[in-house]
Design an enzyme around this catalytic site. Structure first.
Site, short mmCIF file in Angstrom:
data_model
loop_
_atom_site.label_atom_id
_atom_site.label_comp_id
_atom_site.label_asym_id
_atom_site.label_seq_id
_atom_site.Cartn_x
_atom_site.Cartn_y
_atom_site.Cartn_z
N GLU A 1 -4.52 -8.71 0.12
CA GLU A 1 -5.51 -8.82 0.58
C GLU A 1 -7.08 -8.64 1.26
OE1 GLU A 1 -4.71 -5.42 3.52
OE2 GLU A 1 -1.54 -6.16 3.46
N GLU B 1 0.73 -1.01 -0.39
CA GLU B 1 -0.22 0.09 0.21
C GLU B 1 1.08 1.68 0.28
OE1 GLU B 1 -2.95 -0.34 2.78
OE2 GLU B 1 -4.34 -2.14 1.79
#
Ligand code: AHR
Length: 499
Positions: free
Chosen positions: A303, A177
């Protein structure tokens, strides 16, 4: 009379369902590692939680991502190798907020412990290197420590730490991220950083004879970001022939609700949000294909899962394990099967105790959550060839969306066909017909199981009721023409094997 019909187009192959599509993710967050995979945090050396190890080994997890998550971009791997008593205690930058227990990282569980866990449960490791606050040298050194077979200081250090042979870690994520906790970078900035890291990490491949590294970049749910990242990645002297094997994104859903307080309308919206995974996969694949091709660069959802209001940093992102969440996992695994031509891996978050974990612990108890049983029921798809299915299903109109109430996916191997069917309707049962094109199964060819037929969607699993959630036999009737018919109770998942 059936109100939903599934047609399995047995000749319309999509691609192999990579076993890695059933992968998992574990982070140094809350009780995932300490009190989850491992026992002690600070005092004493600790050891693997054998009850958890045994549950994970039974599930035959193909791949496990570690050490984060946001944690990865604040992690320095050398803190976690060598004699445990010498390892430094560090703050856990992202996951200590508001916690009075386990607020710091003891580094008792590090690279060798993780890789030994993977060896014990027969799992391929996937390491996420630190791009946000690390440097390319540190990342390349990590590869050398894990994988190099020569006589360098780092390879010798691995030997001294108990592992003579290289571990052969294949999957290397470069950052996590990086549009957010991994450095708040623009796509162009991340692409440039990625290229710099990939130059050094990717070059380690030349020094290793037996294993090919696969490099993974972390994308975003906002797809303009992925398109800009891919465009910038292509701007090298080599064009797109560059060490990038997979591009990922993260998709969590259900953040507006807790299952216990929600009503059926919210369940519907939650399941529709889970199914948005389909659009995310199509859009990230399109971003890749605009510059390269998904045959060369696979899509990973590294994820994913339910993330409810209950799960906050101060409780280590813990939330109850429910049938509703498990149902969403089944719906998403069907979506993954439909996209087996572009997808190379997925990792549900997170393995133990955190978010939509599969295993939960409390003191000396460890048990499987309903989502664990969904993965078990879907296991026969792993490694099969996915084939197209069409589903004629009633749907529920939502405010700005629609929930198809019955979903399915199918795959074939040399011996037959495996079909999974979900009844996403939490209010009513549905009678579902399943027809396999070109096949007319008879009694004795069909074996079927169902999950959650006796349970409400909001029922929570705990140590006392955990063994009630396993699969039960499903009655399937077979017509003369081989059409299969089954009654699926509300919020259930079925697996039908036809040999
Ligand atoms: O899984 C919890 C967190 O969710 C991860 O650390 C981060 O990557 C994501 O935002």
């Amino acid at each position: 009379m059936a109100d939903a019909r599934v047609t399995v187009h047995t000749e319309a192959g999509i691609d192999e369902i990579a076993p890695e599509m059933h992968g998992h993710f574990s982070e140094h967050l809350g009780r995932c590692v300490y009190d989850g995979l491992w026992t002690a945090d600070g005092a004493g050396d600790g050891e693997f939680r054998e009850d958890v190890v045994s549950l994970l080994a039974d599930l035959e997890i193909p791949v496990l991502r570690w050490p984060g998550g946001c944690f990865a971009d604040d992690y320095h791997w050398e803190d976690g190798v060598g004699p445990q008593e010498d390892r430094p205690r560090r703050r856990n930058l992202f996951w200590a907020q508001g916690r009075d227990e386990i607020p710091e990282e003891s580094n008792r569980f590090g690279t060798d412990e993780f890789l030994q866990l993977c060896e014990r449960i027969g799992t391929e490791p996937y390491l996420a290197a630190n791009i946000g606050s690390g440097d390319p040298q540190e990342a390349a050194d990590w590869v050398e420590y894990c994988n190099y077979d020569g006589n360098t200081e780092l390879a010798d250090r691995r030997r001294e730490n108990g592992h003579e042979e290289p571990y052969g870690v294949r999957y290397w994520g470069l950052g996590n991220e990086n549009w957010g906790c991994g450095g708040q970078m623009t796509p162009e900035q991340y692409a440039r950083e990625y290229r710099r890291y990939a130059t050094y990490v990717g070059s380690m491949d030349n020094l290793m004879l037996d294993h090919d590294l696969e490099l993974i970049a972390c994308g975003f749910e906002g797809h303009e970001w992925n398109r800009r990242f891919m465009e910038e990645i292509g701007h090298t002297a080599w064009g797109v022939d560059f060490p990038l094997d997979h591009l990922t994104l993260h998709h969590y859903y259900g953040r507006e609700m807790t299952v216990a307080d929600a009503d059926e309308d919210q369940y519907d919206r939650f399941l529709a949000e889970a199914l948005e995974m389909d659009e995310h996969i199509e859009r990230i694949a399109a971003a890749i294909n605009a510059v390269a091709t998904t045959r060369d660069i696979g899509v990973i959802i590294d994820e994913w899962g339910a993330w409810h209001l209950d799960a906050v940093a101060s409780n280590g992102l813990e939330q109850p394990g429910t049938v509703l969440d498990a149902l969403s996992a089944a719906a998403v695994l069907d979506v993954f099967n439909h996209h087996s031509d572009v997808m190379t891996m997925s990792n549900i978050a997170q393995t133990v105790n955190v978010l939509q974990c599969l295993v939960e612990t409390d003191g000396d108890d460890a048990w499987a959550r309903p989502t664990y049983h969904v993965f078990d029921l879907y296991a026969p798809h792993k490694g099969n060839e996915a084939v197209r299915t069409s589903v004629d299903t009633p749907a529920r109109e939502l405010e700005d969306d629609e929930l198809p109430l019955v979903g399915a996916s199918a795959s074939i191997d040399g011996d037959g066909t495996y079909v999974t069917v979900t009844n996403l309707d939490c209010r009513e049962g549905h009678t579902v017909e399943v027809r396999l094109e070109g096949a007319a199964p008879a009694d004795g060819d069909v074996d079927a199981n169902v999950l959650f037929a006796e349970h409400d969607p909001d029922v929570e699993v705990d140590a006392d009721n955990a063994d009630e959630f396993g699969a039960e036999e499903l009655d399937v009737s077979i017509d003369d023409d081989g059409t299969l018919t089954a009654d699926l109770a509300p919020s259930t998942v079925a697996g039908i094997s036809v040999r």
